[in-house]
Motif scaffolding. Structure first.
Motif, mmCIF file in Angstrom:
data_model
loop_
_atom_site.group_PDB
_atom_site.id
_atom_site.type_symbol
_atom_site.label_atom_id
_atom_site.label_comp_id
_atom_site.label_asym_id
_atom_site.label_seq_id
_atom_site.Cartn_x
_atom_site.Cartn_y
_atom_site.Cartn_z
ATOM 1 N N MET A 1 34.448 59.026 41.465
ATOM 2 C CA MET A 1 34.583 57.636 41.936
ATOM 3 C C MET A 1 35.502 56.886 40.986
ATOM 4 O O MET A 1 35.330 56.954 39.772
ATOM 5 C CB MET A 1 33.198 56.959 41.976
ATOM 6 N N ARG A 2 36.457 56.178 41.498
ATOM 7 C CA ARG A 2 37.431 55.471 40.676
ATOM 8 C C ARG A 2 36.788 54.292 39.966
ATOM 9 O O ARG A 2 36.043 53.513 40.550
ATOM 10 C CB ARG A 2 38.575 54.976 41.560
ATOM 11 N N ASN A 3 37.113 54.137 38.639
ATOM 12 C CA ASN A 3 36.668 52.986 37.868
ATOM 13 C C ASN A 3 37.549 51.788 38.211
ATOM 14 O O ASN A 3 38.773 51.872 38.117
ATOM 15 C CB ASN A 3 36.764 53.260 36.359
ATOM 16 N N MET A 4 36.950 50.711 38.622
ATOM 17 C CA MET A 4 37.720 49.523 38.965
ATOM 18 C C MET A 4 37.967 48.698 37.712
ATOM 19 O O MET A 4 37.045 48.346 36.986
ATOM 20 C CB MET A 4 36.973 48.692 40.018
ATOM 21 N N SER A 5 39.212 48.372 37.465
ATOM 22 C CA SER A 5 39.579 47.603 36.281
ATOM 23 C C SER A 5 39.097 46.163 36.404
ATOM 24 O O SER A 5 39.096 45.580 37.478
ATOM 25 C CB SER A 5 41.097 47.626 36.108
ATOM 26 N N THR A 6 38.659 45.602 35.284
ATOM 27 C CA THR A 6 38.252 44.190 35.244
ATOM 28 C C THR A 6 39.205 43.389 34.361
ATOM 29 O O THR A 6 38.837 42.352 33.821
ATOM 30 C CB THR A 6 36.813 44.041 34.709
ATOM 31 N N LEU A 7 40.434 43.850 34.224
ATOM 32 C CA LEU A 7 41.406 43.134 33.406
ATOM 33 C C LEU A 7 41.811 41.833 34.079
ATOM 34 O O LEU A 7 42.076 41.801 35.273
ATOM 35 C CB LEU A 7 42.660 43.994 33.191
ATOM 36 N N SER A 8 41.861 40.766 33.291
ATOM 37 C CA SER A 8 42.395 39.507 33.806
ATOM 38 C C SER A 8 43.911 39.640 33.883
ATOM 39 O O SER A 8 44.506 40.597 33.369
ATOM 40 C CB SER A 8 42.019 38.353 32.866
ATOM 41 N N GLU A 9 44.550 38.670 34.515
ATOM 42 C CA GLU A 9 46.009 38.712 34.612
ATOM 43 C C GLU A 9 46.655 38.646 33.230
ATOM 44 O O GLU A 9 47.658 39.315 32.961
ATOM 45 C CB GLU A 9 46.511 37.555 35.484
ATOM 46 N N VAL A 10 46.078 37.829 32.337
ATOM 47 C CA VAL A 10 46.612 37.728 30.969
ATOM 48 C C VAL A 10 46.453 39.056 30.239
ATOM 49 O O VAL A 10 47.384 39.536 29.583
ATOM 50 C CB VAL A 10 45.898 36.603 30.193
ATOM 51 N N GLU A 11 45.270 39.659 30.354
ATOM 52 C CA GLU A 11 45.030 40.942 29.686
ATOM 53 C C GLU A 11 45.909 42.038 30.278
ATOM 54 O O GLU A 11 46.444 42.888 29.544
ATOM 55 C CB GLU A 11 43.553 41.328 29.813
ATOM 56 N N ARG A 12 46.058 42.020 31.589
ATOM 57 C CA ARG A 12 46.895 43.033 32.244
ATOM 58 C C ARG A 12 48.343 42.927 31.766
ATOM 59 O O ARG A 12 48.991 43.937 31.474
ATOM 60 C CB ARG A 12 46.824 42.846 33.763
ATOM 61 N N SER A 13 48.849 41.696 31.680
ATOM 62 C CA SER A 13 50.211 41.486 31.207
ATOM 63 C C SER A 13 50.372 41.961 29.765
ATOM 64 O O SER A 13 51.356 42.627 29.419
ATOM 65 C CB SER A 13 50.579 40.004 31.309
ATOM 66 N N GLY A 14 49.384 41.628 28.919
ATOM 67 C CA GLY A 14 49.446 42.046 27.521
ATOM 68 C C GLY A 14 49.350 43.551 27.368
ATOM 69 O O GLY A 14 50.084 44.163 26.578
ATOM 70 N N CYS A 15 48.445 44.172 28.108
ATOM 71 C CA CYS A 15 48.287 45.626 28.044
ATOM 72 C C CYS A 15 49.553 46.339 28.517
ATOM 73 O O CYS A 15 49.938 47.377 27.961
ATOM 74 C CB CYS A 15 47.098 46.072 28.893
ATOM 75 N N LEU A 16 50.198 45.777 29.531
ATOM 76 C CA LEU A 16 51.435 46.386 30.024
ATOM 77 C C LEU A 16 52.520 46.354 28.948
ATOM 78 O O LEU A 16 53.255 47.331 28.760
ATOM 79 C CB LEU A 16 51.911 45.650 31.280
ATOM 80 N N LYS A 17 52.605 45.242 28.229
ATOM 81 C CA LYS A 17 53.571 45.147 27.137
ATOM 82 C C LYS A 17 53.269 46.183 26.055
ATOM 83 O O LYS A 17 54.181 46.799 25.491
ATOM 84 C CB LYS A 17 53.553 43.745 26.533
ATOM 85 N N LEU A 18 51.986 46.374 25.763
ATOM 86 C CA LEU A 18 51.579 47.373 24.772
ATOM 87 C C LEU A 18 51.964 48.775 25.216
ATOM 88 O O LEU A 18 52.497 49.576 24.438
ATOM 89 C CB LEU A 18 50.066 47.303 24.545
ATOM 90 N N LEU A 19 51.686 49.084 26.479
ATOM 91 C CA LEU A 19 51.970 50.424 27.000
ATOM 92 C C LEU A 19 53.465 50.732 26.965
ATOM 93 O O LEU A 19 53.862 51.887 26.808
ATOM 94 C CB LEU A 19 51.433 50.559 28.426
#
Length: 307
Positions: A1-19
């Motif tokens: 079963m796929r884990n659904m992400s609970t990242l906020s838009e701010v966290e998602r943007s920051g994590c993308l920059k990190l990646l």
């Protein structure tokens, strides 16, 4: 079963920059770990999106082994958050989460209070602030400056016999053959010394720790260090700090280095010039001395590169 992400838009943007700071090898390896190898990403864009989708929360992603300490350090520096070069990963994770939490609060404030015009003014002001930070603090150069100062003062202090350390490999090999040192000291009386040549410069700096028994404690925080690249490729590093002998604080110092790569020595950085100011003060024993702040502006440093 796929884990659904609970990242906020701010966290998602920051994590993308990190990646985007990860190497391709680490990125695909992280993708395999997060998905338990259930999904094989075909390219880096798909790998990043998959990692974000399968990460339960931001903290879990930041703590992954492939998200190295240096990656988070570099990300924070790019965002204008400058940390001690010796800080541990868990502290960097905490600071990153605090940053994103603050940004989320700011977003909510925009929604609650702003009109479109107000929001546009805030956005423009943020862009201007970011532009100023990028002008004065190029991330890569700042990290180089921190790493250089950490290396230089550790090397120099190791020559002090009072510290009981094994002396490291100090010598003229770290300087250009025509290196220059200008040393101004103000401790009771004022004195100016100038030296030219790698051997003389190396010997005079060595005498500060080996013979005069001084110990230099640089302030590697954002207010104590500045680094930038001149239009001619010279890297300028300025740092402030305190000077000690045993448990006594003798004063403060400001030091400016000019660094140039040497293609004849594996393209490593070597010291072209050193300008050092030492200011004495009333001796303080067993007290906490505030880390001195650096007063040079970027324009000041660029002027020095032409002198």
């Amino acid at each position: 079963m796929r884990n659904m992400s609970t990242l906020s838009e701010v966290e998602r943007s920051g994590c993308l920059k990190l990646l985007k700071l990860l190497s391709d090898v680490d990125l695909f390896s992280l993708c395999d770990t997060v998905t338990n190898k259930m999904i094989a990403a075909e390219n880096v864009t798909e790998a990043r999106e998959t990692i974000l989708s399968f990460s339960k929360n931001a903290e879990e992603l930041l703590k992954r082994k492939k998200v190295h300490r240096d990656i988070i350090f570099k990300y924070l520096a790019k965002e204008g958050v400058f940390m001690s070069i010796n800080i541990e990963k868990h502290q960097l994770v905490k600071r990153t989460l605090e940053l994103w939490s603050t940004e989320m609060a700011a977003v909510k404030e925009h929604i609650q209070q702003g009109t479109d015009d107000s929001a546009e003014r805030r956005r423009k002001r943020t862009e201007d602030d970011t532009s100023n930070v990028e002008t004065d603090y190029d991330c890569e150069t700042l990290i180089l400056g921190q790493q250089f100062c950490s290396w230089f003062f550790q090397l120099l202090n190791s020559q002090n016999p009072l510290l009981g350390q094994q002396p490291q490999d100090w010598g003229p090999q770290h300087f250009w053959t025509d290196a220059k040192l200008r040393l101004f000291s103000s401790a009771g009386s004022e004195q100016m010394e100038e030296f030219v040549g790698a051997e003389l410069v190396s010997c005079r700096l060595l005498a500060l720790t080996k013979e005069e028994r001084l110990h230099f404690s640089p302030n590697l925080e954002a207010n104590g260090l500045k680094a930038l690249t001149s239009p001619h490729g010279l890297v300028l590093v300025a740092v402030a700090g305190t000077i000690h002998r045993d448990s006594v604080c003798l004063g403060i110092f400001e030091q400016i280095f000019g660094l140039i790569r040497s293609p004849m020595d594996n393209n490593c950085w070597k010291i072209k010039f050193v300008k050092m100011i030492i200011r004495g003060q009333d001796s303080m024993i067993g007290t906490q001395t505030p880390a001195p702040a650096l007063m040079y502006s970027s324009s000041d440093l660029l002027m020095l590169s032409t002198q």
